[in-house]
Design a protein around this motif. Structure first.
Motif, PDB file in Angstrom:
ATOM      1  N   GLY A   1       1.221  -1.239  -0.156  1.00 24.13           N
ATOM      2  CA  GLY A   1       0.662  -0.208  -0.121  1.00 24.13           C
ATOM      3  C   GLY A   1       0.780   1.085  -0.366  1.00 24.13           C
ATOM      4  O   GLY A   1       0.396   2.191  -0.800  1.00 24.13           O
ATOM      5  N   ASP A   2       1.841   1.544   0.836  1.00 27.15           N
ATOM      6  CA  ASP A   2       2.893   2.578   1.012  1.00 27.15           C
ATOM      7  C   ASP A   2       3.981   3.263  -0.579  1.00 27.15           C
ATOM      8  O   ASP A   2       3.697   4.066  -0.624  1.00 27.15           O
ATOM      9  N   GLN A   3       3.719   1.808  -1.322  1.00 30.35           N
ATOM     10  CA  GLN A   3       4.210   1.852  -2.847  1.00 30.35           C
ATOM     11  C   GLN A   3       3.400   2.099  -3.599  1.00 30.35           C
ATOM     12  O   GLN A   3       4.004   3.425  -4.858  1.00 30.35           O
TER      13      GLN A   3
ATOM     14  N   SER B   1      -4.719  13.387  -0.004  1.00 26.92           N
ATOM     15  CA  SER B   1      -4.494  13.244   1.384  1.00 26.92           C
ATOM     16  C   SER B   1      -3.760  11.391   1.351  1.00 26.92           C
ATOM     17  O   SER B   1      -3.887  10.913  -0.041  1.00 26.92           O
ATOM     18  N   LYS B   2      -3.028  11.017   1.752  1.00 24.37           N
ATOM     19  CA  LYS B   2      -2.269  10.003   2.296  1.00 24.37           C
ATOM     20  C   LYS B   2      -3.861   8.990   2.378  1.00 24.37           C
ATOM     21  O   LYS B   2      -3.404   8.224   1.302  1.00 24.37           O
TER      22      LYS B   2
ATOM     23  N   ARG C   1      -7.343   4.547  -3.272  1.00 21.18           N
ATOM     24  CA  ARG C   1      -6.910   4.506  -4.937  1.00 21.18           C
ATOM     25  C   ARG C   1      -6.207   3.257  -4.695  1.00 21.18           C
ATOM     26  O   ARG C   1      -6.644   2.416  -6.095  1.00 21.18           O
ATOM     27  N   ALA C   2      -4.946   3.164  -3.809  1.00 24.17           N
ATOM     28  CA  ALA C   2      -4.297   1.974  -4.105  1.00 24.17           C
ATOM     29  C   ALA C   2      -5.427   0.993  -4.156  1.00 24.17           C
ATOM     30  O   ALA C   2      -5.000  -0.518  -4.883  1.00 24.17           O
TER      31      ALA C   2
ATOM     32  N   TYR D   1       4.035  -7.492   2.871  1.00 25.69           N
ATOM     33  CA  TYR D   1       5.072  -7.081   2.660  1.00 25.69           C
ATOM     34  C   TYR D   1       5.308  -7.501   1.130  1.00 25.69           C
ATOM     35  O   TYR D   1       5.030  -8.505   0.597  1.00 25.69           O
ATOM     36  N   PRO D   2       6.494  -6.981   0.062  1.00 24.19           N
ATOM     37  CA  PRO D   2       6.773  -7.785  -1.131  1.00 24.19           C
ATOM     38  C   PRO D   2       6.804  -9.591  -1.181  1.00 24.19           C
ATOM     39  O   PRO D   2       6.385 -10.303  -1.516  1.00 24.19           O
ATOM     40  N   HIS D   3       8.093  -9.874  -0.094  1.00 26.68           N
ATOM     41  CA  HIS D   3       8.476 -10.818  -0.079  1.00 26.68           C
ATOM     42  C   HIS D   3       7.293 -12.123   0.681  1.00 26.68           C
ATOM     43  O   HIS D   3       7.278 -13.865   0.836  1.00 26.68           O
ATOM     44  N   GLU D   4       5.579 -11.842   1.013  1.00 21.74           N
ATOM     45  CA  GLU D   4       4.755 -12.353   1.220  1.00 21.74           C
ATOM     46  C   GLU D   4       3.931 -12.253   0.517  1.00 21.74           C
ATOM     47  O   GLU D   4       2.839 -13.338   0.581  1.00 21.74           O
TER      48      GLU D   4
END
Length: 353
Positions: free
Chosen positions: A134-136, A148-149, A155-156, A175-178
């Motif tokens: 989500g952050d990325q 806003s965040k 949107r994400a 996280y990507p590795h998951e």
């Protein structure tokens, strides 16, 4: 940028310089791109006089074996080519009234991830392992949109739903590795399309995936492209992918475009010996009729690049004319061009018979 030679344009059915695409005003018009690398011979361009255009809502496939200059061309368009060691010595790339090759770093940063976006081959090296999905995705949205965040995260979430990731609310905090390779590639597609770009560059986005997941990703990309009207440059060496997604094809060999045209023309009537060799090396699902064709030899290194046609050492039709003089990208039929002195090859085949 240094322009050390006049750019050559081919006049055909679509007018001067319209090498690919049927639109009178293509979304992207690349002309005469030439790139050199520090340490290579001074008179050799590793990408040499590459020209093509991409119509609005259309897909152009850049085809060729590894090392032919496909990815270097794409990185130059995105402003991601490290300089040094690379130097763009000639060319222009008109996109929405701007020359991408002449933008400063600030202008390039404004363009990347907004009007233009790129999907890379290996998502595990493109996603940051220290930040959530989500952050990325939200980072690029906040960078280019006045939101806003919280709105960016919404949107994400919407984009993860569009790329059909199961349990998207949960995946936003993962996280990507998951995630599996296929799910990570879907995340990369969601990230690339989050700001509704006009042009998407996909650099072999299915190479690292198994066949079943490849098919799913290609279907997904086509569906999203139809929904958004985004134009796409698909970089690949897989002719099966080309047949699946392309409107137009540009075949590259040793840094040069050697054949261009509508996908039907390239598959049904290939006119450059290299293109013919690529077609002959593809296995079929039917009963095997003898051994697959091979292209003898290998791509010459920059210091041994032939003066004339770069395919000369591997071409069954080559002669001294080919070795001494680089052929132009000549028109075979409306929209179909080949960089060969003897195209259409039916003439040469008849002489050899």
């Amino acid at each position: 940028m240094v322009h050390d030679a006049p750019l050559q344009h081919v006049t055909g059915a679509n007018g001067p310089g319209k090498l690919i695409g049927t639109s009178e005003q293509p979304l992207l018009d690349l002309q005469g791109l030439s790139i050199r690398f520090d340490g290579a011979p001074k008179d050799v361009n590793v990408v040499d006089d590459v020209s093509f255009s991409v119509g609005k809502g259309k897909t152009l496939c850049l085809v060729g074996e590894s090392g032919c200059g496909k990815s270097v061309t794409a990185l130059a368009l995105m402003g991601l080519l490290p300089t040094p060691p690379a130097r763009i010595v000639a060319g222009s790339a008109m996109f929405e009234g701007k020359d991408l090759l002449s933008l400063d770093e600030h202008e390039r940063a404004d363009m990347r991830g907004d009007r233009m976006a790129m999907i890379f081959q290996e998502p595990m090296t493109s996603l940051n392992p220290a930040f959530t999905i989500g952050d990325q995705i939200a980072e690029g949205i906040v960078r280019h949109r006045k939101v806003s965040k919280a709105e960016a995260w919404e949107r994400a979430l919407e984009m993860l739903r569009k790329v059909r990731i199961p349990a998207p609310e949960k995946r936003l905090k993962a996280y990507p590795h998951e995630m599996s390779g296929g799910m990570r590639q879907r995340v990369m597609i969601a990230m690339a399309l989050a700001n509704d770009p006009q042009l998407l560059i996909a650099d072999e986005p299915t190479t690292a995936l198994d066949v079943t997941i490849q098919a799913q990703i290609l279907t997904l990309v086509r569906r999203l492209q139809e929904e958004t009207g985004t134009s796409m440059i698909m970089i690949t060496h897989d002719l099966g992918v080309v047949a699946e997604v392309a409107d137009e094809v540009a075949v590259m060999y040793a840094g040069r475009v050697v054949e261009t045209g509508p996908v039907e023309a390239i598959f049904e009537d290939p006119q450059h010996p290299y293109t013919i060799g690529l077609m002959g090396s593809v296995p079929s699902l039917g009963r095997r009729q003898g051994r697959l064709a091979t292209i003898r030899g290998s791509v010459p290194p920059p210091e041994l690049m032939p003066k004339g046609c770069r395919f000369t050492p591997r071409c069954p039709f080559s002669d001294q004319h080919c070795a001494n003089d680089p052929p132009p990208l000549g028109e075979i039929a409306p929209g179909h061009r080949a960089r060969c002195w003897y195209a259409p090859l039916e003439v040469k085949r008849g002489e050899a018979a």
